[in-house]
Write a protein that holds these residues in place. Structure first.
Motif, PDB file in Angstrom:
ATOM      1  N   PRO A  64      39.153  41.250  32.828  1.00  0.00           N
ATOM      2  CA  PRO A  64      40.355  42.136  33.640  1.00  0.00           C
ATOM      3  C   PRO A  64      39.893  42.026  35.487  1.00  0.00           C
ATOM      4  O   PRO A  64      41.298  42.037  35.548  1.00  0.00           O
ATOM      5  N   ALA A  65      38.853  41.914  35.710  1.00  0.00           N
ATOM      6  CA  ALA A  65      39.134  42.373  37.066  1.00  0.00           C
ATOM      7  C   ALA A  65      39.637  41.120  36.801  1.00  0.00           C
ATOM      8  O   ALA A  65      40.655  40.853  38.148  1.00  0.00           O
ATOM      9  N   HIS A  66      39.824  39.508  36.833  1.00  0.00           N
ATOM     10  CA  HIS A  66      40.511  37.997  36.990  1.00  0.00           C
ATOM     11  C   HIS A  66      41.797  38.418  36.678  1.00  0.00           C
ATOM     12  O   HIS A  66      42.411  38.020  37.920  1.00  0.00           O
ATOM     13  N   VAL A  67      41.991  38.819  36.422  1.00  0.00           N
ATOM     14  CA  VAL A  67      43.595  39.948  36.171  1.00  0.00           C
ATOM     15  C   VAL A  67      44.471  40.199  36.747  1.00  0.00           C
ATOM     16  O   VAL A  67      45.637  40.509  37.425  1.00  0.00           O
ATOM     17  N   ILE A  68      43.872  41.279  37.075  1.00  0.00           N
ATOM     18  CA  ILE A  68      43.733  42.399  37.760  1.00  0.00           C
ATOM     19  C   ILE A  68      43.684  41.095  39.394  1.00  0.00           C
ATOM     20  O   ILE A  68      44.626  42.167  40.857  1.00  0.00           O
ATOM     21  N   GLU A  69      43.077  41.095  39.804  1.00  0.00           N
ATOM     22  CA  GLU A  69      43.603  39.673  41.395  1.00  0.00           C
ATOM     23  C   GLU A  69      44.331  38.849  41.421  1.00  0.00           C
ATOM     24  O   GLU A  69      45.050  38.956  42.130  1.00  0.00           O
ATOM     25  N   ALA A  70      45.240  38.252  40.233  1.00  0.00           N
ATOM     26  CA  ALA A  70      45.744  37.339  39.908  1.00  0.00           C
ATOM     27  C   ALA A  70      47.111  38.118  40.043  1.00  0.00           C
ATOM     28  O   ALA A  70      47.934  37.553  40.589  1.00  0.00           O
TER      29      ALA A  70
END
Length: 853
Positions: free
Chosen positions: A330-336
């Protein structure tokens, strides 16, 4: 003008002009949302849509719960089904939204474009002398150039954009009409298109000499339809949904007589229309659709996402990547999401578009790699969504039979490519294989056979399946051969046999008939095959035909098909090849010798298959009982009764099949002995090219028909100083070229020493002539084999002579079988074959296992 009538709302007279012309971009989700909002506000009494008027009767099917876009209206000429045209619609297409709005509100909907009967006739004029191909109205004219070809690109360039898709997203997709005026987007787009058309005409008037003549005819017909609707429903009751390019022409008041004059004398063909499934991939420009879009999957997401489209999109991308075993949190999605929004702000865009989200996906979710980013583009940005059409949609009888078989065999069409493994010993899988083979015979390439990765048994088939919308056209074309798949395939096979130009085509057709279970067509094909084989005197043609016949004998057994007629033809072909091959191999040049070598290999393999039938065809041998040997060879059903397959194909009785196999076994034994004699004759005849002589020696050696010492003697003669270097190099290529040639030299130091000694003695002036042949021979070996050969040559083959038979690691041929080393592999062999229960006394291998090993 009359004001807009909305439920309980008074609007100014200048909110819109009647008839309400809603110019749209085909397959634009922003246009689709705007059309829905404008129709809700205008509440017209009739909705006119760009499309073929013959499809008006099909409009109610759009409300069927089994109708799921993307779908397309398919029009084809009755007398020439291959001449066809498509009108695709996705869930985010404005035309589809207008259809659904009309059906939901009980408002009549009509198509007003030029009838398909004229569109298809025009297509026939363009395709004179060519094979007809399906087109869309947007690609029907070869004269569409300049502004007409890409008006959106022109507007994007005027606005300072180098990408029309990005401009469209900023101007339309990311902006919505205000609550007080849902017609503003259409008014602005109409003004822009009017200016573009004036520039294209060059004379300030719509309909001038700069336009496509066929566009003028289409627009004249649409104007007449709009006039008729205004008379029927009133000036303020008509709404038109069409391509934005056509709006200025429809708004213009042209004389009725002038429009009718343009339509006079148009060519006609008899046409039929229906709904067919479409795919997102075929909506993409890469698929060849003229009004296509780059990212149908992305546009479908924009249309369906109720809110926060970027966050929802990147979450969908993360799910795909996690399914592919990539680490995405989920952290990847937030950063994207943050990166996409930042890029949009830096680029001056109102919201992140496809380019920003794609950059964020590549940088954050794909670690900068283009490989997973390409997967995201293929699976999501484009997508493999396949629409569905209700069973009540009109269709040719052949299509209905195909639909029935697909449901019966649980073989659902899918847009995504997938592999299907079939076990032909199972009734359902065998019926699936027959269906796919019959469709291929009819030119419906739903499936393509591929090499199986799980084994090489003849009871296995592997298919690569993908359903393309154009296959609906191929089914309509094949409808001329029959009303069912089986009947059509039988008729087509009989016609193809008569029209075949060569013997190889007829033998391939006979093989297809057996694979497809076409019992009715096979006798006719076999009669043509026997006649062609009796008249054909070309050994090359006969050699090309024999392998297909032999494969058919084996395939026929596993499918329970009667192959008695094939046995006699195959034996006759083999006899004629044996007699004619030696004279045909004399005095050939290099190219002809290579072609004949391929024929020799093909015949050798075919004779070998006939010999294998002797073991595999015995119904009483093998661990699988009635199923036959574990390697998937030819199998004969037990019992004396015939049967029938699920799709009605006849299955031969067990006793008759055993009789066929028995005759094939007896014939194979005699053919094998005669073929050995042919190889010996080819190996020793000086007039035969070295390539073929070397190959004959090699084949005899591999089969155990030639002693290794004799093989070394023949090689020594071929490489003697009296033999021209070119002939010697050709002999080497025939002997050690191809699969296993390198390993033969690795394990036989005598042959390697002969080659090495000859090569070092080639004169310098002749070395450059033979080098290309040698490079072609040895470059085909695997890297490990070449490395081993290089090491052996460096040490000198002769130095290993004393090591032969000295112990485990030694090279060369031993005097006998090393039982201890052979026993070491038996547990692995038993595990692979699943034959742990067939051991002899004391846990040793049983007789059947020893024979198999």
């Amino acid at each position: 003008m009359t004001g807009v009538r909305s439920a309980g709302v008074d609007r100014r007279d200048d909110d819109t002009r009647w008839p309400a012309l809603f110019g749209v971009r085909h397959h634009g989700p922003g246009s689709a949302r705007a059309v829905r909002a404008a129709l809700d506000a205008a509440r017209p009494r009739v909705v006119l849509i760009e499309g073929p008027p013959e499809a008006d009767a099909l409009i109610p099917l759009a409300a069927d719960p089994d109708m799921r876009p993307p779908v397309a209206l398919l029009a084809h000429a009755v007398d020439e089904p291959g001449r066809s045209a498509f009108w695709p619609m996705a869930g985010f297409s404005p035309e589809w939204v207008a259809l659904r709005w009309a059906l939901e509100h009980g408002v009549p909907a009509r198509f007003i474009d030029l009838p398909a009967t004229h569109t298809l006739a025009w297509q026939g004029e363009e395709d004179v002398g060519e094979e007809p191909a399906a087109v869309t109205p947007d690609t029907a004219s070869p004269h569409t150039v300049g502004l007409r070809a890409d008006p959106l690109g022109t507007l994007a360039g005027i606005a300072g954009y180098d990408d029309a898709e990005r401009w469209w997203e900023d101007v339309v997709e990311h902006r919505t009409a205000g609550p007080g005026n849902p017609f503003a987007p259409f008014t602005a787009l109409e003004e822009a298109m009017e200016a573009l058309r004036e520039a294209a005409d060059g004379d300030g008037g719509v309909g001038g000499g700069g336009e496509d003549p066929r566009d003028r005819v289409r627009e004249a017909y649409m104007r007449l339809q709009v006039r008729a609707a205004r008379k029927e429903f009133g000036d303020d009751g008509v709404a038109v949904v069409c391509g934005a390019w056509h709006v200025p022409a429809l708004r213009r008041r042209a004389p009725v007589a002038a429009d009718r004059a343009l339509l006079k004398g148009l060519p006609k063909v008899r046409a039929e229309l229906t709904w067919v499934p479409w795919t997102h991939r075929r909506l993409a420009r890469a698929g060849g659709y003229g009004a296509g879009i780059d990212a149908p999957g992305w546009y479908a997401h924009l249309f369906d996402a109720p809110d926060r489209p970027v966050e929802r999109w990147l979450t969908k991308v993360a799910g795909l990547l996690r399914e592919e075993d990539r680490i995405v949190s989920p952290a990847h999605v937030i950063e994207a999401v943050r990166l996409a929004e930042t890029l949009a702000a830096l680029r001056g865009r109102p919201l992140p578009g496809l380019s920003e989200t794609a950059d964020a996906v590549r940088a954050v979710l794909c670690d900068g790699s283009d490989v997973p980013a390409a997967l995201v583009h293929d699976r999501l940005v484009v997508g493999d969504v396949l629409g569905e059409v209700p069973a009540g949609a009109p269709a040719v009888p052949l299509q209905r039979d195909l639909d029935r078989l697909q449901r019966q065999l649980r073989l659902r069409p899918e847009a995504a490519e997938r592999e299907l493994e079939l076990d032909l010993r199972k009734e359902t899988d065998a019926a699936r294989g027959r269906l796919l083979h019959r469709l291929r015979l009819l030119g419906v390439g739903w499936g393509e056979p591929v090499v199986s990765r799980s084994g090489t048994g003849t009871f296995r088939e592997t298919w690569r399946l993908r359903w393309e919308p154009e296959l609906s056209v191929r089914v309509a074309e094949a409808g001329v051969w029959g009303t069912t798949v089986r009947a059509a395939a039988n008729t087509k096979a009989e016609e193809d046999a008569v029209a075949a130009r060569g013997l190889a085509e007829v033998t391939a057709l006979a093989e297809h008939c057996l694979l497809a279970g076409l019992s009715r067509a096979l006798p006719a094909v076999m009669r043509v095959l026997a006649d062609r084989a009796a008249l054909d005197t070309d050994v090359g043609h006969l050699a090309q035909a024999l392998p297909a016949l032999v494969r058919s004998l084996r395939y026929g057994d596993v499918r329970g098909t009667d192959t008695r007629a094939l046995t006699e033809v195959a034996a006759g072909l083999a006899e004629r090849i044996f007699v004619g091959l030696p004279p045909a191999c004399a005095a050939l040049d290099g190219e002809a010798a290579e072609e004949m070598r391929q024929h020799v290999d093909a015949v050798h393999g075919a004779v070998g298959l006939l010999e294998e039938t002797e073991v595999d065809g015995n119904p009483d041998e093998g661990p699988e009982g009635a199923g036959g040997g574990a390697d998937g060879g030819a199998r004969v059903p037990r019992g004396g009764e015939g049967g029938a397959a699920a799709d009605g194909s006849a299955v031969g009785g067990g006793d008759a099949a055993r009789d066929v196999v028995g005759r094939a076994v007896r014939d194979a034994a005699g053919l094998r002995a005669r073929w050995r004699a042919v190889l010996r004759l080819l190996a020793g005849r000086d007039r035969v090219p070295g390539l073929i002589r070397g190959r004959a020696v090699r084949l005899s050696l591999d089969d155990g028909d030639l002693d290794p010492v004799e093989a070394a003697r023949l090689m020594g003669l071929a490489l003697s100083p009296g033999t021209p270097p070119g002939d010697a190099a050709a002999w080497i290529e025939g002997f050690v070229g191809g699969a296993g040639g390198g390993l033969l030299l690795v394990h036989d130091e005598r042959l390697l020493a002969l080659v090495d000694g000859w090569l070092t003695g080639v004169p310098a002036e002749a070395f450059t002539d033979v080098l290309p042949l040698l490079r072609r021979t040895f470059s085909a070996y695997e890297e490990g084999v070449r490395r081993t050969l290089g090491e052996l040559v460096r040490r000198g083959p002769g130095e290993r002579a004393g090591a032969i038979g000295a112990g485990p690691g030694a090279f060369g041929f031993a005097d006998g079988l090393d039982g201890e080393r052979a026993d070491a592999v038996l547990p692995v062999v038993r595990l692979l074959l699943g034959r742990d229960d067939e051991r002899g006394p004391g846990g040793n291998a049983g007789p059947a296992e020893v024979a198999t090993t």
